[in-house]
Structures are given as C-alpha cells and as structure tokens.
Design a protein around this motif. Sequence first.
Motif, PDB file in Angstrom:
ATOM      1  N   ALA A  89      -0.863  -6.426   6.011  1.00  0.00           N
ATOM      2  CA  ALA A  89      -1.392  -6.805   4.501  1.00  0.00           C
ATOM      3  C   ALA A  89      -1.214  -8.292   4.207  1.00  0.00           C
ATOM      4  CB  ALA A  89      -0.901  -5.991   3.391  1.00  0.00           C
ATOM      5  N   GLY A  92      -3.820 -10.107   5.788  1.00  0.00           N
ATOM      6  CA  GLY A  92      -5.187  -9.760   5.264  1.00  0.00           C
ATOM      7  C   GLY A  92      -5.296 -10.537   4.002  1.00  0.00           C
ATOM      8  N   LEU A 152      -8.485  -6.262  -1.930  1.00  0.00           N
ATOM      9  CA  LEU A 152      -8.335  -4.881  -1.978  1.00  0.00           C
ATOM     10  C   LEU A 152      -7.901  -3.948  -0.829  1.00  0.00           C
ATOM     11  CD1 LEU A 152     -11.411  -3.927  -4.376  1.00  0.00           C
ATOM     12  CD2 LEU A 152      -9.001  -3.968  -4.829  1.00  0.00           C
ATOM     13  N   LEU A 153      -8.599  -4.583   0.274  1.00  0.00           N
ATOM     14  CA  LEU A 153      -8.302  -3.869   1.469  1.00  0.00           C
ATOM     15  C   LEU A 153      -6.807  -4.150   1.819  1.00  0.00           C
ATOM     16  CD1 LEU A 153      -9.035  -2.187   3.913  1.00  0.00           C
ATOM     17  CD2 LEU A 153      -9.778  -4.356   5.025  1.00  0.00           C
ATOM     18  N   ALA A 154      -6.241  -5.192   1.587  1.00  0.00           N
ATOM     19  CA  ALA A 154      -4.932  -5.593   2.102  1.00  0.00           C
ATOM     20  C   ALA A 154      -3.813  -4.887   1.222  1.00  0.00           C
ATOM     21  CB  ALA A 154      -4.622  -7.271   1.783  1.00  0.00           C
ATOM     22  N   ALA A 156      -4.483  -1.957  -0.259  1.00  0.00           N
ATOM     23  CA  ALA A 156      -4.523  -0.749   0.043  1.00  0.00           C
ATOM     24  C   ALA A 156      -3.627  -0.722   1.424  1.00  0.00           C
ATOM     25  CB  ALA A 156      -5.906  -0.315   0.468  1.00  0.00           C
ATOM     26  N   CYS A 157      -3.638  -1.401   2.413  1.00  0.00           N
ATOM     27  CA  CYS A 157      -2.836  -1.539   3.379  1.00  0.00           C
ATOM     28  C   CYS A 157      -1.276  -1.661   3.117  1.00  0.00           C
ATOM     29  CB  CYS A 157      -3.170  -2.575   4.411  1.00  0.00           C
ATOM     30  SG  CYS A 157      -2.318  -2.725   6.121  1.00  0.00           S
TER      31      CYS A 157
END
Length: 312
Positions: A89, A92, A152-154, A156-157
């Motif tokens: 994360a 990211g 957001l993706l990081a 979520a990770c």
Amino acid sequence: MSRGPLALCLAAVWLLWGSVYLAIRLVVREVDPFQAMAQRYVVAGLILVAVAVLRGGWAALRVSRAEALGLVVTGVLLVSLGNGFQALAQVGGLPSGVAALIVATVPAWAVVLRLATGDRPPAATLCGVAVGFAGLVALVGLGQGAGGEVPLLAAACCLAGSLSFTVGSFLQGRMTMPTDIVTVAAYQQLVAACSSTVLAVAAGERVSVDYSGSGWFAMAWLVLACSVSAFLAFAWLLAHVPLSLTATHAYVNPVVAVLLGWLVLAEPLGAGVLVGGGAVVAAVVLIIASEQSARRRRAAPIPLGIDENLSK
C-alpha cells in the motif's frame, strides 16, 4: 518493580513500533515490498531463534505437529500478509501515517469477527467499533477531498492487510501454539520470510539489496529495533505488568507514526488525518477500556441470586 525497566520497555513498544510504518516507507522506496519484507523477516527470525535457544536451550525450538500448523497459519496471516499488504500500500502512495491509522482499526475488526462467531461484546465496545468505522470513512473520504492524498486502491490494500492480521490474531487464540512467546515469534518470522519470498516471485519482483545509506539504516531499524528489540520489550511487559498498560501501544503507535511521517517525510496533516485519525484512536481507546472493564467484571464474584450475562 523498578520503574527503569518498565519505562524503558514501554518507551520501546510505543516509539519503536510506532516507527515501523516510516521505516517500511523508506525501505520500499528502494526495494520491492514483498522481497524487502522477506529480507527483514529472515534476519529477524534467525535472531529470535538465537534468543530462544539462549533462554531455553535447543528444546525451546521443539514443536508438535499441531503447533507447527498453528505457526504456519499465523505466520502467513499475521506477519507475511498483514505487513506485506501494508508495505504494498505504501508503494501505491499511501502515507505512512495514514497506513498506521488504518491498521489501528484492527481491534474494531476483531469485534466484528467475534460478533460473527456468536460472541456478545459490551455495548461500549460496539460503540467503539461504530466510532472506529466512522473514523475510517472520514480518514479516506476527507483525504480524497483534500486532493487525493489517500489513494483508494492503496487504502484498500492496507485494509486487506489489517483484515488478514485480524483473522490471524483470532485464529492464534484458537489454535495450538508453543507456550514460549519468543519461540512463537521466531517461527512466525521465518514462516513469513518463506511466504513473502513466494509472493515476491509470484509478483515478478526483482531480487535486490541495492539500498542507499538511508535504506540500509531503515532496514536495520526494522530488524533490530522493530522486530527484535520492541518485541522483546513487549514480551517483558506481558510477563510483568497488567494487560491494560501493555495494550496502550495500540493507540500510541498510530499517533507516533503520524507525527514521524509529518516530521521526516512532510506527510500532510489534513482534515482526514486529524478528524478521521482522531476518531480511530478514540475508538481504540474505547474498545480496549471496555474490554478491560468486562474482564474485571468476569473476575469479580457474582452475588448469590443474581444471574449476569457477562460477555466473553
């Protein structure tokens, strides 16, 4: 008890584990995340093996089949995936302080897992869970409103890593494990080294130890300060002081992480971090205080003729 060792061990757990997020951020700037974590775990695991042998001889390393299974499962979930996804994360673009605050929601997820298995936590604990989840939403949502400082993706990770850590913690309390906490940690680190290596190969990461001076310092800090010294201090606290005092690291660590990220990496202290992060830390305090109070009530004598439904 002398106050010297107590103060030293508390400071180590509060500050060193609070610094782990910054150190990971510095390391994964230079080396791919799963490979970097594998390097950390293999060295830390071997050091803890040496400590276990010095304390209890080679017999300290003997484990049964059931204990070996428990060590493998928890080593993968708690250490490898729990910290590996957090490192990914940060690659990211997730700030180290925000990562620490997301990880701080683990006690709230643990309560949700208990609810799913039929447990009945106290009302104050459930209130803490609600506050924690509201803080998590504010942490990510307000961060987006401040210019996308929380990818957001990081996020979520990192949340996936927290969930893996939560499940691993839940299972560790229900699986057969060695009685020596240092032996447990040593094997879990070595299992995590193997698991992280498999993940690194699967992700196509390039084998490298091409660290700069600051990268080598951060890796040495992760191994010696965070994985070994802080853990041994934590083990000493578990054996010598009430759990309520030892558990304070759960809400001190994220505060330390946010401050270090701000001081060293100039990570912004926006509305998301201040409002959402403050709510998350408050939730952790509330959950821990409620659970400690419930434990004390269970330990107290129940008056004759009174049927109390005490939470587990």
